[in-house]
Every structure is written in structure tokens, then in C-alpha cells.
Design an enzyme around this catalytic site. Structure first.
Site, PDB file in Angstrom:
ATOM      1  N   GLU A 223      39.909  42.742   7.505  1.00 23.41           N
ATOM      2  CA  GLU A 223      38.511  42.304   8.401  1.00 23.41           C
ATOM      3  C   GLU A 223      37.450  42.368   7.307  1.00 23.41           C
ATOM      4  O   GLU A 223      36.331  41.703   7.370  1.00 23.41           O
ATOM      5  CB  GLU A 223      38.348  42.078   9.514  1.00 23.41           C
ATOM      6  CG  GLU A 223      37.369  43.540  10.628  1.00 23.41           C
ATOM      7  CD  GLU A 223      38.155  43.244  12.007  1.00 23.41           C
ATOM      8  OE1 GLU A 223      38.947  43.262  13.267  1.00 23.41           O
ATOM      9  OE2 GLU A 223      36.433  43.241  12.375  1.00 23.41           O
TER      10      GLU A 223
ATOM     11  N   GLU B 143      45.035  47.917  15.181  1.00 21.69           N
ATOM     12  CA  GLU B 143      43.629  47.279  14.389  1.00 21.69           C
ATOM     13  C   GLU B 143      42.617  48.928  14.047  1.00 21.69           C
ATOM     14  O   GLU B 143      42.093  48.793  15.250  1.00 21.69           O
ATOM     15  CB  GLU B 143      43.558  46.486  14.610  1.00 21.69           C
ATOM     16  CG  GLU B 143      42.706  45.697  14.338  1.00 21.69           C
ATOM     17  CD  GLU B 143      42.222  44.246  14.723  1.00 21.69           C
ATOM     18  OE1 GLU B 143      43.258  43.504  15.227  1.00 21.69           O
ATOM     19  OE2 GLU B 143      40.978  43.568  14.215  1.00 21.69           O
TER      20      GLU B 143
ATOM     21  N   HIS C  23      38.627  48.974  16.442  1.00 20.33           N
ATOM     22  CA  HIS C  23      37.188  48.697  16.108  1.00 20.33           C
ATOM     23  C   HIS C  23      36.894  49.948  15.026  1.00 20.33           C
ATOM     24  O   HIS C  23      35.532  49.497  14.966  1.00 20.33           O
ATOM     25  CB  HIS C  23      36.227  48.179  16.752  1.00 20.33           C
ATOM     26  CG  HIS C  23      36.047  46.225  17.449  1.00 20.33           C
ATOM     27  ND1 HIS C  23      37.121  46.342  19.016  1.00 20.33           N
ATOM     28  CD2 HIS C  23      36.283  45.596  16.861  1.00 20.33           C
ATOM     29  CE1 HIS C  23      36.550  45.475  18.864  1.00 20.33           C
ATOM     30  NE2 HIS C  23      36.116  44.316  17.773  1.00 20.33           N
TER      31      HIS C  23
ATOM     32  N   ASP D 195      43.016  46.285  19.196  1.00 22.92           N
ATOM     33  CA  ASP D 195      41.497  46.642  18.704  1.00 22.92           C
ATOM     34  C   ASP D 195      40.724  47.890  18.550  1.00 22.92           C
ATOM     35  O   ASP D 195      40.626  47.656  20.104  1.00 22.92           O
ATOM     36  CB  ASP D 195      41.115  45.582  18.507  1.00 22.92           C
ATOM     37  CG  ASP D 195      40.194  45.154  16.992  1.00 22.92           C
ATOM     38  OD1 ASP D 195      40.510  46.266  16.474  1.00 22.92           O
ATOM     39  OD2 ASP D 195      39.210  44.145  16.771  1.00 22.92           O
TER      40      ASP D 195
ATOM     41  N   HIS E  61      41.606  36.878  10.544  1.00 28.36           N
ATOM     42  CA  HIS E  61      40.955  37.648  11.429  1.00 28.36           C
ATOM     43  C   HIS E  61      40.041  36.341  12.271  1.00 28.36           C
ATOM     44  O   HIS E  61      39.134  35.663  11.209  1.00 28.36           O
ATOM     45  CB  HIS E  61      39.404  38.802  10.814  1.00 28.36           C
ATOM     46  CG  HIS E  61      38.721  39.127  11.870  1.00 28.36           C
ATOM     47  ND1 HIS E  61      37.573  38.808  10.989  1.00 28.36           N
ATOM     48  CD2 HIS E  61      38.657  39.802  12.295  1.00 28.36           C
ATOM     49  CE1 HIS E  61      36.754  39.627  11.751  1.00 28.36           C
ATOM     50  NE2 HIS E  61      37.367  39.540  12.865  1.00 28.36           N
TER      51      HIS E  61
HETATM   52 MG    MG Z   1      39.064  43.487  15.113  1.00 28.36          MG
END
Ligand code: MG
Length: 384
Positions: free
Chosen positions: A258, A232, A208, A206, A308
């Protein structure tokens, strides 16, 4: 409508505080539905205020009319746009309305969404963040418990340091770069994980949404040899053009979603082939109703859905799982194994998790009730 927020420390997860927000909707026939709108930082207070305003849209309405009430709430904010804060508020109401409908009809929610296509919901988990050795050690522990896919953000420590924020805060985009040293550490984390768990365990990374295009491309290429299931949110969610540029430059599969709200935000993802997996959040994107619709859209593109969980609370986990029980194109649902005790402290009965899977009961509605005594004993200081 009752709004309940809770904040408490979780000793088994490095002392992180949980800030979860729940809603209870009550009908004049004595049924109570539960919803959730947990999200990061000040978002909880914003959504709480929105829910108080939406109350006028709901009082006196027929709780059976979920679709009509969804549109009534969504279209109420036509000037500023309803995505984000408002869809989070709608999500919690929508989840509670499905809980009420299930209880009224004496059927689990998954039965009302078309019925089961599976008997359990496969999950992936998060190893404890830390040094490469610590991440590898916790990964091995989780694999021994039966978890078969693990996700981590190996870049987070430097991003947090640069932003001057502690581990309890969200990391945020600024310039989108990463130092050579942090890049080295990130690769060391992923390498240690892969060497520790072997080739058969899935590893998900991830980012972010923290990186600019050249940084994201370089990181994705650098981690490709470790056989990632997905990379991700390589860049912030606002620019689909940046996402396209990254996607056309890397081999690793991409997952986003997400921070996309409603089926409408997912249209360009499908149309322009911008992701291999999508990860809508049931408490942000529009609730059970919207997650089912997004999953069906993805099905027509043969794209797997993976709800998520940041981690939100157990109502979020359960609501998403009810939808995934009915979705053919399901990959796995996110679940932070190290928060299991925290989840079970705010609901009854406890989540039934075995061998990396969540099993739902056939109790009516969502099948879980809030422990309101515990929640009221741990109120969120920022808005309760
Ligand atoms: Mg995430």
C-alpha cells in the site's frame, strides 16, 4: 481541472471523520472525468498543491494520450523523485482520463483494459475495532451479511496510545516495540475473531508497518495458529532487507504494497520473493494504468493482487475494481463495510454491493458521478 475535497462525520463508524479528495477533469468536448487522491493527514493538501502545479502540464493536451501524459507528469520531477506525493497526483489524473476515455468511447473502463475475466469483484471487510468481544461481535454480524474475509489491526490501540494520537490519526513507527500486555490483547482479539467466525472465514492481520524485526517476527509466530491469510506490513516499507529477514523467519503469508509507488517499487518484491500477496493502492501508486501494469507483473510470478482501500472514497473503490475485473491473478479488494453509507453519500448511483462482492455496471467510464452538492456542502477545512 477542478479539485474537490470533502470532510464529514460518519455517525455509523464511531464518529470518524472522512477526509476524501476528488478531482474532476473537463474536456473541451464537454466530457468530465472523476479522479481521487484521498490519503492520510497532511498528504491531501500536499497532493492538492502538486495537482495545481501539474495543471500546466495538462491544459491543452489531448485527453486520449493517457500513457504519454502519465510519463510527462512523472518525469517532470526528475530531481527530487516523483514517487509518493507526485504519483498520488498522477493517479487521480490518470483515473479521470480513463473515465473520460470510457465516456468518449461509450464503454466501461474494464472493457478498455482487456475486458472482463469475472462478473463481480470479491471484497474483504473490516470489523469494528474494539475489545476482543466487540471485534468478535461485529465479525459475526458481517459474516451473516455474506462477508467471507475480514481484516483487523489488533495492535493499534497501544501503538496509538504510545504515539499520543487519537483514533482519527494514522499510527506511526517509532521504536517498533509492543508491550507484553498489548501483545496479549492482540492475540485475544484474533482468538475471539477466529472462535466467533469459525475456520472457513479468512482472517487478515494488518501490522501497519509499525514493528521492528524481532517484534514483527514474534507477533507473526504468535498469531500463526489462528490460520491467518496474511500478516500485512510487518515492518515499515523502506527496508526490503528487514522485510526479507522477517519473511525468512515466519511461516505466515506476507502482504505488502500500500506504500509502494509505481511498478518500479514492486520489482524487488517479486524478484526477491518478499511477499505472498501484494496490495497496490490505485490512488497512490500511479492510477489505473499503473495498477494494471503491476498486476500483470505479479501475474508472471503467480502472486495474487489485492487492491488497498484505507478506506479511501468510492472513486478509489470503483477505479481499482475496474482493473480487477480484467486481472486473472486477483485475490480480493479491500472495502470497509462500515463506511458504505459514507461512500454512497458522495456518488451516484450507489455502490452495488451484495454478499461481500462489488458489482460494476456497464455504464461508460467508471460508471459513477460525484455528488458535488454534497461535497461542496462538506468542504475539507484544511485545504479547500
Ligand atoms: Mg494496511
Amino acid at each position: 481541472m477542478k479539485l474537490l475535497g470533502t470532510s464529514f462525520d460518519c455517525a455509523d463508524h464511531g464518529g470518524h471523520s472522512h477526509r476524501w479528495a476528488f478531482l474532476q477533469l473537463e474536456t473541451d468536448e464537454g466530457l468530465t472525468g472523476v479522479g481521487e487522491w484521498s490519503c492520510s493527514l497532511g498528504g491531501i493538501a500536499l497532493v492538492a498543491k502538486t495537482l495545481q502545479l501539474l495543471r500546466a502540464d495538462l491544459v491543452g493536451e489531448d485527453a486520449n494520450d493517457i500513457e504519454r501524459l502519465w510519463h510527462k507528469m512523472y518525469r517532470h520531477y526528475f530531481s527530487l523523485g516523483p514517487r509518493g506525493v507526485v504519483t498520488a497526483a498522477i493517479s487521480s489524473v490518470d483515473i479521470a482520463l480513463w473515465d473520460i476515455k470510457g465516456k468518449a468511447l461509450n464503454r466501461p473502463v474494464y472493457d478498455l483494459l482487456g475486458g472482463r475475466v469475472r462478473d463481480r469483484v470479491l471484497l474483504y471487510s473490516h470489523p469494528q475495532a474494539g475489545t476482543p468481544e466487540e471485534v468478535a461481535e461485529d465479525s459475526v454480524k458481517q459474516v451473516a451479511e455474506g462477508w467471507t474475509a475480514l481484516k483487523t489491526d489488533p495492535f493499534r490501540s497501544e501503538v496509538r496510545k504510545r504515539m499520543g494520537v487519537g483514533p482519527g490519526f494514522e499510527i506511526r513507527y517509532m521504536e517498533g516495540a509492543l508491550s507484553a500486555e498489548a501483545e496479549e490483547t492482540a492475540e485475544a482479539v484474533v482468538r475471539a475473531m477466529r472462535e466467533a467466525v469459525g475456520p472457513k472465514i479468512e482472517i487478515l492481520i494488518d501490522a501497519h508497518g509499525n514493528f521492528n524485526v524481532p517484534t514483527a517476527v514474534r507477533l507473526a509466530r504468535r498469531l500463526t495458529p489462528y490460520k491467518l491469510t496474511w500478516f500485512e506490513e510487518p515492518c515499515p516499507p523502506e527496508s526490503f532487507d528487514a522485510l526479507r529477514q522477517i519473511r525468512e523467519s515466519v511461516e505466515v503469508p506476507i502482504c505488502v504494497g500500500e506504500r509502494l509507488f509505481t511498478r518500479f517499487d514492486f520489482v524487488p518484491i517479486f524478484r526477491d520473493r518478499l511477499a505472498d500477496y501484494i496490495m497496490p493502492d490505485v490512488v497512490l501508486t500511479g492510477g489505473i494504468s499503473e495498477l494494471k501494469k503491476i498486476a500483470t507483473m505479479a501475474e508472471s510470478y503467480y502472486i495474487p493482487v489485492s487492491p488497498h482501500n484505507p478506506p479511501g472514497g468510492p472513486v478509489q473503490v470503483t477505479a481499482a475494481a475496474h482493473v480487477m475485473m480484467t486481472v486473472p491473478n486477483f485475490y480480493r479488494q479491500e472495502f470497509a463495510r462500515n463506511y458504505l453509507d459514507a461512500h454512497n453519500s458522495v456518488i451516484t448511483p450507489a455502490l452495488d454491493i451484495r454478499n461481500g462482492c462489488l458489482f460494476l455496471s456497464n455504464r461508460p467510464g467508471l460508471g459513477v458521478e460525484l455528488d458535488t452538492d454534497f461535497i461542496k456542502a462538506h468542504p475539507d477545512p484544511d485545504w479547500c
